[in-house]
Design a protein around this motif. Structure first.
Motif, mmCIF file in Angstrom:
data_model
loop_
_atom_site.group_PDB
_atom_site.id
_atom_site.type_symbol
_atom_site.label_atom_id
_atom_site.label_comp_id
_atom_site.label_asym_id
_atom_site.label_seq_id
_atom_site.Cartn_x
_atom_site.Cartn_y
_atom_site.Cartn_z
ATOM 1 N N TYR A 225 -8.504 3.880 -8.876
ATOM 2 C CA TYR A 225 -9.437 4.848 -9.464
ATOM 3 C C TYR A 225 -8.910 5.215 -10.844
ATOM 4 C CZ TYR A 225 -12.948 8.564 -9.347
ATOM 5 O OH TYR A 225 -14.041 9.347 -9.607
ATOM 6 N N TYR A 226 -9.800 5.595 -11.749
ATOM 7 C CA TYR A 226 -9.376 5.833 -13.128
ATOM 8 C C TYR A 226 -8.754 7.213 -13.350
ATOM 9 C CZ TYR A 226 -14.025 8.018 -13.240
ATOM 10 O OH TYR A 226 -15.127 8.780 -12.961
ATOM 11 N N ALA A 227 -8.749 8.074 -12.328
ATOM 12 C CA ALA A 227 -8.180 9.417 -12.449
ATOM 13 C C ALA A 227 -7.264 9.685 -11.252
ATOM 14 C CB ALA A 227 -9.284 10.463 -12.522
ATOM 15 N N TYR A 228 -6.498 10.755 -11.333
ATOM 16 C CA TYR A 228 -5.728 11.200 -10.177
ATOM 17 C C TYR A 228 -6.702 11.608 -9.081
ATOM 18 C CZ TYR A 228 -1.570 11.234 -13.123
ATOM 19 O OH TYR A 228 -0.529 10.869 -13.932
ATOM 20 N N HIS A 229 -6.366 11.249 -7.841
ATOM 21 C CA HIS A 229 -7.340 11.424 -6.763
ATOM 22 C C HIS A 229 -6.673 12.012 -5.529
ATOM 23 C CE1 HIS A 229 -10.974 10.785 -4.509
ATOM 24 N NE2 HIS A 229 -10.390 9.953 -3.669
ATOM 25 N N TRP A 230 -7.143 13.181 -5.120
ATOM 26 C CA TRP A 230 -6.659 13.855 -3.903
ATOM 27 C C TRP A 230 -7.681 13.677 -2.801
ATOM 28 C CZ3 TRP A 230 -2.787 16.069 -1.326
ATOM 29 C CH2 TRP A 230 -3.065 16.965 -0.294
ATOM 30 N N LEU A 231 -7.212 13.308 -1.606
ATOM 31 C CA LEU A 231 -8.080 13.116 -0.440
ATOM 32 C C LEU A 231 -7.430 13.805 0.747
ATOM 33 C CD1 LEU A 231 -10.674 11.486 0.490
ATOM 34 C CD2 LEU A 231 -9.066 9.745 1.286
ATOM 35 N N GLN A 232 -8.185 14.669 1.414
ATOM 36 C CA GLN A 232 -7.640 15.431 2.545
ATOM 37 C C GLN A 232 -8.580 15.356 3.734
ATOM 38 O OE1 GLN A 232 -6.625 19.544 1.707
ATOM 39 N NE2 GLN A 232 -6.842 20.121 3.864
ATOM 40 N N THR A 233 -8.026 15.117 4.912
ATOM 41 C CA THR A 233 -8.828 15.039 6.128
ATOM 42 C C THR A 233 -9.141 16.424 6.669
ATOM 43 O OG1 THR A 233 -7.917 12.877 6.748
ATOM 44 C CG2 THR A 233 -8.899 14.194 8.505
ATOM 45 N N GLU A 234 -10.431 16.697 6.878
ATOM 46 C CA GLU A 234 -10.868 17.943 7.517
ATOM 47 C C GLU A 234 -11.025 17.746 9.024
ATOM 48 O OE1 GLU A 234 -14.447 19.076 5.550
ATOM 49 O OE2 GLU A 234 -13.463 19.594 3.673
ATOM 50 N N SER A 235 -11.583 16.615 9.429
ATOM 51 C CA SER A 235 -11.717 16.277 10.843
ATOM 52 C C SER A 235 -11.828 14.765 10.973
ATOM 53 C CB SER A 235 -12.942 16.961 11.457
ATOM 54 O OG SER A 235 -14.137 16.512 10.843
ATOM 55 N N GLY A 236 -11.583 14.275 12.191
ATOM 56 C CA GLY A 236 -11.545 12.838 12.375
ATOM 57 C C GLY A 236 -10.268 12.256 11.789
ATOM 58 N N MET A 237 -10.290 10.968 11.532
ATOM 59 C CA MET A 237 -9.120 10.296 10.955
ATOM 60 C C MET A 237 -9.578 9.165 10.044
ATOM 61 S SD MET A 237 -6.392 9.966 14.139
ATOM 62 C CE MET A 237 -7.530 8.990 15.132
ATOM 63 N N GLY A 238 -8.711 8.830 9.104
ATOM 64 C CA GLY A 238 -8.991 7.710 8.223
ATOM 65 C C GLY A 238 -7.738 6.884 7.995
ATOM 66 N N MET A 239 -7.924 5.599 7.768
ATOM 67 C CA MET A 239 -6.808 4.715 7.467
ATOM 68 C C MET A 239 -6.793 4.432 5.969
ATOM 69 S SD MET A 239 -4.185 3.083 8.582
ATOM 70 C CE MET A 239 -4.445 3.027 10.370
ATOM 71 N N VAL A 240 -5.663 4.706 5.330
ATOM 72 C CA VAL A 240 -5.504 4.493 3.898
ATOM 73 C C VAL A 240 -4.514 3.346 3.693
ATOM 74 C CG1 VAL A 240 -4.836 5.519 1.694
ATOM 75 C CG2 VAL A 240 -5.931 6.935 3.437
ATOM 76 N N ASN A 241 -4.928 2.350 2.939
ATOM 77 C CA ASN A 241 -4.068 1.206 2.645
ATOM 78 C C ASN A 241 -3.781 1.180 1.148
ATOM 79 O OD1 ASN A 241 -4.338 0.346 5.368
ATOM 80 N ND2 ASN A 241 -6.266 -0.666 4.862
ATOM 81 N N LEU A 242 -2.512 1.332 0.776
ATOM 82 C CA LEU A 242 -2.119 1.251 -0.626
ATOM 83 C C LEU A 242 -0.631 0.997 -0.715
ATOM 84 C CD1 LEU A 242 -1.997 4.766 -2.355
ATOM 85 C CD2 LEU A 242 -1.698 4.387 0.079
ATOM 86 N N ASP A 243 -0.224 0.380 -1.815
ATOM 87 C CA ASP A 243 1.180 0.110 -2.073
ATOM 88 C C ASP A 243 1.846 -0.594 -0.884
ATOM 89 O OD1 ASP A 243 3.389 0.159 -3.778
ATOM 90 O OD2 ASP A 243 4.168 2.013 -2.917
ATOM 91 N N HIS A 244 1.105 -1.530 -0.257
ATOM 92 C CA HIS A 244 1.587 -2.318 0.881
ATOM 93 C C HIS A 244 1.907 -1.443 2.103
ATOM 94 C CE1 HIS A 244 1.830 -5.608 -1.980
ATOM 95 N NE2 HIS A 244 2.649 -4.894 -2.735
ATOM 96 N N GLN A 245 1.270 -0.283 2.187
ATOM 97 C CA GLN A 245 1.475 0.596 3.332
ATOM 98 C C GLN A 245 0.136 0.948 3.984
ATOM 99 O OE1 GLN A 245 4.411 3.815 2.988
ATOM 100 N NE2 GLN A 245 4.867 3.122 0.903
ATOM 101 N N HIS A 246 0.185 1.183 5.299
ATOM 102 C CA HIS A 246 -0.987 1.588 6.060
ATOM 103 C C HIS A 246 -0.729 3.002 6.580
ATOM 104 C CE1 HIS A 246 -2.224 -2.601 5.863
ATOM 105 N NE2 HIS A 246 -1.037 -2.939 6.335
ATOM 106 N N ILE A 247 -1.512 3.954 6.099
ATOM 107 C CA ILE A 247 -1.271 5.363 6.392
ATOM 108 C C ILE A 247 -2.455 5.949 7.143
ATOM 109 C CG2 ILE A 247 -0.844 7.638 5.394
ATOM 110 C CD1 ILE A 247 0.298 6.110 2.931
ATOM 111 N N LEU A 248 -2.201 6.467 8.335
ATOM 112 C CA LEU A 248 -3.240 7.139 9.112
ATOM 113 C C LEU A 248 -3.297 8.590 8.663
ATOM 114 C CD1 LEU A 248 -5.298 6.847 11.421
ATOM 115 C CD2 LEU A 248 -3.488 7.573 12.998
ATOM 116 N N LEU A 249 -4.406 8.965 8.057
ATOM 117 C CA LEU A 249 -4.551 10.317 7.513
ATOM 118 C C LEU A 249 -5.289 11.189 8.539
ATOM 119 C CD1 LEU A 249 -3.602 11.376 4.729
ATOM 120 C CD2 LEU A 249 -5.983 11.321 4.000
#
Length: 258
Positions: free
Chosen positions: A25-49
């Motif tokens: 993304y072209y800007a700094y980006h904050w993402l926060q889980t309110e409910s449920g779950m999401g999988m974030v893949n970046l920098d060769h890592q898989h992060i369950l948020l």
């Protein structure tokens, strides 16, 4: 007009669809889980948020994320940039991303509470919006400190424990402890409870009961009301009541049969 910090996008209670950004993304980006779950893949890592967890990404870091689990993934988000954004990232010790495992209530409430302040898109509103983003970054830093046990111990819990140890026979209030730590009652109590599973005043009461037990066992010449005074209770009835709640017996019965 160059702005120190400006908002690119903001939202909350958002049903997050799958996102694939090969160039980031072209800007700094904050993402926060309110409910449920999401999988974030970046920098060769898989992060369950999970719920009440968040992640801040640098610009141009390739990433993708998508909902996972049986329920929708609801998120809040904030993207920003500006002339001092890189300096703020350095202040946060941000590498490719910053994962926040436990988001504070203040940080969680920030986006819903300030959302309407970011609606105007005029030159008069931009400075105030810049201030709000600065506050958001400070909340991120405060959240980091809140979760750092060394910081908690050296600046909050250790001074409280020492003060209680030295002054338990005197009246002690939350405000007294706040003067010792130089932090607000709300903040210091949250930190203390996170580590000890009780508030400072609950710990004080427990400490007094243990001291009362020691005196009852080791100093038979002291009357019950004198024991109460020595551990901070000038109302004998209140002392007996608290002792009974803690040990399921009265001080006199404890001394007689233990």
């Amino acid at each position: 007009m160059k702005i120190p910090l400006y908002c690119d996008s903001i939202g909350y209670d958002w049903n997050q669809p799958p996102i694939h950004r090969l160039n980031g993304y072209y800007a700094y980006h904050w993402l926060q889980t309110e409910s449920g779950m999401g999988m974030v893949n970046l920098d060769h890592q898989h992060i369950l948020l999970k719920r009440n967890q968040g992640i801040l990404c640098r610009p141009r870091v390739p990433h993708e994320y998508h909902p996972t689990g049986s329920e929708p993934w609801k998120v809040s988000f904030l993207s920003f940039d500006g002339t001092i954004a890189n300096d703020m990232a350095h202040f946060l010790k941000l590498n490719q991303f910053l994962l926040v495992q436990a988001v504070s209530p203040e940080l969680t409430a920030f986006i819903p509470q300030t959302f309407n302040q970011f609606k105007p898109n005029d030159n008069l509103s931009l400075p105030d919006q810049s201030i709000q983003i600065y506050k958001f970054i400070m909340l991120l830093k405060q959240n980091e400190l809140l979760n750092t046990k060394q910081f908690q111990s050296s600046t909050i819990t250790s001074p409280i424990l020492a003060y209680i140890s030295n002054h338990f026979a005197e009246p002690i209030s939350n405000q007294d402890l706040s003067k010792v730590t130089s932090y607000s009652v709300t903040y210091q109590n949250r930190v203390f409870k996170r580590l000890f599973k009780m508030t400072p005043l609950e710990y004080l009461n427990q400490y007094r009961m243990k001291k009362a037990k020691e005196l009852l066992l080791t100093n038979a010449a002291l009357e019950v009301h004198e024991v109460g005074i020595k551990v901070g209770f000038h109302d004998t009835s209140h002392f007996i009541d608290q002792f009974k709640k803690f040990y399921q017996t009265t001080p006199s019965h404890f001394r007689k049969y233990i």
